[in-house]
Design an enzyme around this catalytic site. Structure first.
Site, mmCIF file in Angstrom:
data_model
loop_
_atom_site.group_PDB
_atom_site.id
_atom_site.type_symbol
_atom_site.label_atom_id
_atom_site.label_comp_id
_atom_site.label_asym_id
_atom_site.label_seq_id
_atom_site.Cartn_x
_atom_site.Cartn_y
_atom_site.Cartn_z
ATOM 1 N N LEU A 157 0.822 -1.217 0.000
ATOM 2 C CA LEU A 157 0.000 0.000 0.000
ATOM 3 C C LEU A 157 0.851 1.259 0.000
ATOM 4 O O LEU A 157 0.417 2.317 -0.459
ATOM 5 C CB LEU A 157 -0.907 0.015 1.235
ATOM 6 C CG LEU A 157 -1.947 -1.107 1.327
ATOM 7 C CD1 LEU A 157 -2.634 -1.084 2.679
ATOM 8 C CD2 LEU A 157 -2.969 -0.982 0.209
ATOM 9 N N GLY A 158 2.042 1.170 0.546
ATOM 10 C CA GLY A 158 2.914 2.334 0.620
ATOM 11 C C GLY A 158 4.264 1.976 1.182
ATOM 12 O O GLY A 158 4.431 0.955 1.864
ATOM 13 N N ARG A 159 5.239 2.808 0.875
ATOM 14 C CA ARG A 159 6.590 2.647 1.396
ATOM 15 C C ARG A 159 6.972 3.917 2.138
ATOM 16 O O ARG A 159 6.584 5.005 1.732
ATOM 17 C CB ARG A 159 7.607 2.392 0.281
ATOM 18 C CG ARG A 159 7.339 1.155 -0.558
ATOM 19 C CD ARG A 159 8.336 1.064 -1.705
ATOM 20 N NE ARG A 159 8.070 -0.068 -2.583
ATOM 21 C CZ ARG A 159 8.608 -1.268 -2.433
ATOM 22 N NH1 ARG A 159 9.476 -1.469 -1.432
ATOM 23 N NH2 ARG A 159 8.328 -2.241 -3.261
ATOM 24 N N GLY A 192 9.910 5.753 5.363
ATOM 25 C CA GLY A 192 11.158 5.651 6.094
ATOM 26 C C GLY A 192 11.105 4.644 7.220
ATOM 27 O O GLY A 192 12.138 4.141 7.662
ATOM 28 N N GLY A 252 9.212 1.783 7.093
ATOM 29 C CA GLY A 252 8.942 0.431 6.635
ATOM 30 C C GLY A 252 7.978 0.399 5.470
ATOM 31 O O GLY A 252 7.675 1.421 4.850
ATOM 32 N N LYS A 302 2.101 -2.896 8.856
ATOM 33 C CA LYS A 302 3.341 -2.144 8.656
ATOM 34 C C LYS A 302 4.507 -2.973 9.166
ATOM 35 O O LYS A 302 4.585 -3.314 10.355
ATOM 36 C CB LYS A 302 3.284 -0.794 9.382
ATOM 37 C CG LYS A 302 4.637 -0.067 9.384
ATOM 38 C CD LYS A 302 4.499 1.423 9.510
ATOM 39 C CE LYS A 302 4.096 2.022 8.198
ATOM 40 N NZ LYS A 302 4.242 3.489 8.157
ATOM 41 N N ASP A 329 5.787 14.740 11.242
ATOM 42 C CA ASP A 329 5.715 14.670 9.780
ATOM 43 C C ASP A 329 4.266 14.792 9.318
ATOM 44 O O ASP A 329 3.731 13.912 8.651
ATOM 45 C CB ASP A 329 6.346 13.381 9.257
ATOM 46 C CG ASP A 329 6.664 13.476 7.764
ATOM 47 O OD1 ASP A 329 6.967 14.582 7.290
ATOM 48 O OD2 ASP A 329 6.597 12.441 7.081
#
Length: 602
Positions: A285-287, A289, A291, A307, A406
């Site tokens: 689903l996503g990458r 910093g 993991g 995750k 963030d």
């Protein structure tokens, strides 16, 4: 005439019956019955810091209230009020919130008896009333809670006998009238089963045995045998508990997968590997910093986001990891991504979250390339409000407070109703064990990082406020912070161009073209002003998230903006020799910036 009276009487009874039935879901004035229950709970509590201020009897939906979490079908499923300095008593009206699954009231000063009405909460899985001043007996009705996994009544002033409780974990340490004054008594253990006898019950029995010498001898023998059994059972339970604590993070595929840490579930690595099809690349689903996030489907067909953390120093960090996972899991709010569970092995750390079907705000802002409709203006405004509420909870209502570090569109997720859910809010805290509060490797994403964080490496709540201001600009423009102006071959980051266009009165140029002119001009001007207040160079000049939320809701913006215009060009010691354009400041920063995508499950 008599027949007519008879039928009028029957109709009257029917009306009364219908009214009685309807009162189970609605108050007499037609207000949501869960609102009525929550307000009655609020009225019996003393709230010195007004954390329950949003609990309003005139509301029709409690799901947006602070400290309240709702299920997908709109019913109140969790109350998370730990460490809020609450006192007073707990109202029996809590028994009317029949969809509650989790109640967290630990570390307050709530007194009085534990309401027996809690026994009506058939779906309740977690009940933590520890570290309060509750008195009286433990209600026998708690034994009716068949779904209860975790019950903590430690450190209160409870008395009486122990009812039969079906909870897998049952803590009662620190109740001297039950356990005795010594901290190392049998009650220091976690009881998976209630004790056969309690000191009060034994005392009652000994007082009643006065009929003769033989009966006293018989009672003494029985007491001695029972007491010996209690000691043995207590020692066995204590030994078993300590063994479980020691092997908690060992790799053991035979581990009971239903064992819960508080209201969290521990998954086996094998279970999550199967759910993600061996962590297949097609399920990514996503990458980021921290993991890679995978879409997973559990055996019961529940969709989750898994995750798989990387760069985690597993040596010697088990206890710290456990403690921080517990801490983060206590941050329960409608606009925060809920941690469902976790998995640990010798070399792996995995976190499990609910799956967010509508992805991230960043993906939806740029969905025109995928053929899906763009977010309309009303939804963008609602996303801003939801994100502000989530950050407000982390900064001012969560104990200990959590700084996100963030905040950006990629880290704001959207549930099935497009409600904003702040993701990854605990991972910076969870993984930065090796960093002090000052670091030369600033984590974050260029274009979203506050100037003082770039300059010193020190983050604070005002760092998040800056990131939120940039998020508002992303919602307005539909572009990434570093992409703004590329179409016109312009140099600079979004913030500098917004300031310029605002001074020139060209706000319409900012607006995402995908909105096709369908937006509120007044709300646009107000949102830009809030964004500029949030992104002031001097962090002390930025508002708190509580003030930001009020301004977005239309309260106090004009005064704040007028005051900001009277302040001279902000310069403070950290920036005396730095330029005031944000893009130039980034270029001249001597720090190594890890431009990392810390986005959560989406």
């Amino acid at each position: 005439m008599e027949e007519r009276s008879f039928w009028l009487w029957r109709i009257g009874l029917l009306v009364l019956a219908l009214l009685e039935i309807s009162s189970a879901t609605l108050s007499p004035t037609g207000i949501n019955y869960e609102v009525v229950a929550l307000v009655n709970i609020k009225n019996t509590l003393h709230d010195p810091y007004n954390v329950l201020e949003s609990w309003d009897i005139n509301s029709v939906d409690p799901c947006s209230w602070r400290m309240v979490t709702c299920s997908p079908d709109g019913y109140v499923s969790a109350l998370g009020l730990p460490s809020q300095s609450l006192s007073g008593t707990l109202s029996p009206w809590i028994g009317n919130l029949t969809n509650l699954q989790s109640v967290l009231l630990q570390n307050n000063a709530i007194s009085g008896i534990i309401p027996a009405a809690i026994g009506r909460l058939d779906k309740l899985q977690t009940l933590d009333l520890s570290n309060n001043t509750f008195t009286g007996e433990i209600p026998a009705s708690l034994g009716d809670l068949k779904n209860l996994n975790y019950l903590d009544l430690s450190f209160n002033n409870l008395s009486g006998s122990l009812p039969k409780i079906s909870a897998r974990t049952f803590k009662i340490i620190g109740n001297p009238l039950i356990c005795g004054p010594k901290i190392n008594s049998n009650c220091s253990a976690v009881f998976p089963e209630p004790l056969p006898l309690s000191p009060d019950r034994l005392k009652g029995q000994s007082d009643s045995e006065t009929s003769g010498h033989h009966m006293a001898v018989a009672f003494g023998a029985s007491f001695g045998a029972a007491f010996s059994i209690i000691i043995v059972i207590g020692l066995l339970v204590l030994w078993r508990y300590r063994q479980n604590q020691q092997i908690f993070f060992d790799v053991n595929e035979q581990y009971d997968r239903d064992v819960c840490l508080g209201h969290l579930r521990r998954y086996t690595f094998k279970e999550l590997r199967a759910a993600t099809d061996h962590f297949s690349s097609k399920n990514i689903l996503g990458r980021g910093g921290f993991g890679i996030v995978y879409k997973g489907c559990l055996n019961d067909r529940t969709l989750v986001a898994v995750k798989r953390l990387k760069d985690y120093n597993v040596a010697g960090g088990e206890i710290q990891f456990q403690t921080e996972v517990e801490t983060i899991s206590l941050a329960v709010h409608r606009n925060l991504l809920r941690l469902s569970g976790f998995c640990t092995t010798e070399n792996e750390r995995l976190l499990v979250y609910p799956y967010m079907p509508n992805g991230s705000v960043a993906s939806r802002l740029r969905d025109n390339i995928h053929g899906r409709p763009a977010l309309d203006w009303a939804r963008r405004k609602n996303i801003a409000l939801g994100t502000a509420r989530g950050l407000l909870y982390l900064h001012e209502q969560c104990d200990p407070k959590i700084i996100h570090r963030d905040v950006k569109a990629a880290n704001i997720l959207l549930d099935e109703d497009f409600e904003a859910v702040v993701g990854d809010f605990g991972l910076a805290k969870l993984l930065d064990h090796r960093d002090s509060h000052v670091t030369t490797a600033v984590r974050g994403t260029v274009g979203h990082i506050a100037p003082e964080y770039l300059s010193t490496g020190q983050s604070s709540e005002k760092t998040d406020v800056f990131g939120f201001g940039i998020l508002l600009l992303e919602l307005i423009t539909g572009q990434k912070a570093l992409d703004f102006g590329k179409a016109a071959n312009q140099k600079g980051v979004m913030l500098d161009w917004v300031k310029k266009l605002h001074q020139e009165g060209k706000l319409n140029v900012l607006v995402d073209k995908d909105l096709k002119g369908n937006f509120d001009r007044i709300e646009l001007a107000e949102m830009v002003q809030v964004a500029l207040l949030c992104t002031q160079f001097n962090p002390s000049h930025r508002p708190k998230m509580s003030e930001v939320l009020k301004m977005l809701e239309g309260d106090g913006l004009a005064e704040k903006w007028e005051a900001s215009q009277k302040v001279e060009t902000p310069r403070f010691r950290s920036f005396e020799n730095h330029p005031q354009k944000y893009s130039d400041f980034i270029e001249e920063s001597s720090l190594v910036v890890e431009a990392m995508e810390l986005s959560g499950p989406r």
